[in-house]
Motif scaffolding. Sequence first.
Motif, PDB file in Angstrom:
ATOM      1  N   VAL A 127     -13.678  -0.165  -4.790  1.00  0.00           N
ATOM      2  CA  VAL A 127     -12.267   0.010  -4.438  1.00  0.00           C
ATOM      3  C   VAL A 127     -11.622  -1.353  -4.205  1.00  0.00           C
ATOM      4  O   VAL A 127     -12.303  -2.346  -3.958  1.00  0.00           O
ATOM      5  N   PHE A 128     -10.287  -1.373  -4.279  1.00  0.00           N
ATOM      6  CA  PHE A 128      -9.570  -2.622  -4.050  1.00  0.00           C
ATOM      7  C   PHE A 128      -8.204  -2.361  -3.431  1.00  0.00           C
ATOM      8  O   PHE A 128      -7.679  -1.245  -3.499  1.00  0.00           O
ATOM      9  N   GLU A 129      -7.655  -3.409  -2.842  1.00  0.00           N
ATOM     10  CA  GLU A 129      -6.285  -3.417  -2.333  1.00  0.00           C
ATOM     11  C   GLU A 129      -5.600  -4.660  -2.889  1.00  0.00           C
ATOM     12  O   GLU A 129      -6.244  -5.695  -3.078  1.00  0.00           O
ATOM     13  N   ILE A 130      -4.295  -4.547  -3.129  1.00  0.00           N
ATOM     14  CA  ILE A 130      -3.472  -5.668  -3.578  1.00  0.00           C
ATOM     15  C   ILE A 130      -2.302  -5.774  -2.621  1.00  0.00           C
ATOM     16  O   ILE A 130      -1.702  -4.758  -2.256  1.00  0.00           O
ATOM     17  N   ARG A 131      -1.967  -7.018  -2.216  1.00  0.00           N
ATOM     18  CA  ARG A 131      -0.833  -7.190  -1.313  1.00  0.00           C
ATOM     19  C   ARG A 131       0.091  -8.300  -1.788  1.00  0.00           C
ATOM     20  O   ARG A 131      -0.299  -9.211  -2.509  1.00  0.00           O
ATOM     21  N   GLU A 132       1.326  -8.178  -1.332  1.00  0.00           N
ATOM     22  CA  GLU A 132       2.376  -9.164  -1.568  1.00  0.00           C
ATOM     23  C   GLU A 132       2.168 -10.352  -0.633  1.00  0.00           C
ATOM     24  O   GLU A 132       1.458 -10.228   0.370  1.00  0.00           O
ATOM     25  N   PRO A 133       2.844 -11.485  -0.901  1.00  0.00           N
ATOM     26  CA  PRO A 133       2.763 -12.620   0.019  1.00  0.00           C
ATOM     27  C   PRO A 133       3.252 -12.285   1.436  1.00  0.00           C
ATOM     28  O   PRO A 133       2.836 -12.915   2.400  1.00  0.00           O
ATOM     29  N   THR A 134       4.084 -11.265   1.557  1.00  0.00           N
ATOM     30  CA  THR A 134       4.586 -10.837   2.868  1.00  0.00           C
ATOM     31  C   THR A 134       3.520 -10.126   3.696  1.00  0.00           C
ATOM     32  O   THR A 134       3.707  -9.888   4.880  1.00  0.00           O
ATOM     33  N   GLY A 135       2.413  -9.761   3.048  1.00  0.00           N
ATOM     34  CA  GLY A 135       1.358  -9.022   3.726  1.00  0.00           C
ATOM     35  C   GLY A 135       1.405  -7.529   3.465  1.00  0.00           C
ATOM     36  O   GLY A 135       0.504  -6.794   3.864  1.00  0.00           O
ATOM     37  N   GLU A 136       2.440  -7.063   2.776  1.00  0.00           N
ATOM     38  CA  GLU A 136       2.565  -5.630   2.475  1.00  0.00           C
ATOM     39  C   GLU A 136       1.562  -5.227   1.394  1.00  0.00           C
ATOM     40  O   GLU A 136       1.556  -5.803   0.295  1.00  0.00           O
TER      41      GLU A 136
END
Length: 114
Positions: free
Chosen positions: A27-36
């Motif tokens: 599994v994976f997660e991807i986030r924006e530079p804002t942390g979202e």
Amino acid sequence: MSSSWMTAPWIRATPENLSRVIIGTGVFEIREPTGEVIDIGFAGALEPFGLRSALDRELGHGGAQGLEFRYEPHVLYMSRFVELVLDHKFRNAGEEPVRLRERGTHVPGRIRPA
């Protein structure tokens, strides 16, 4: 289950970092530079190069400006995917990550993390 959120470190999305991702299910997660967190996904047994190819596809082949990712190798990737999405919904007023909504992926249910 002591915690349902992912604790792996965040990695900057670059071609070099993507080339180091394992070839296996998980599994994976991807986030924006804002942390979202904008995406939660999985690489199943039919993914040609496992997590590496799934992340490469979702990050736009080689990485996207400013995005970060993290991942967990996991044999029971679908169960872990559901757990991560439900945990995200719990921590974000019932909202799923934006890319899941855009894909029309809805994970029903609720979880109350320990």
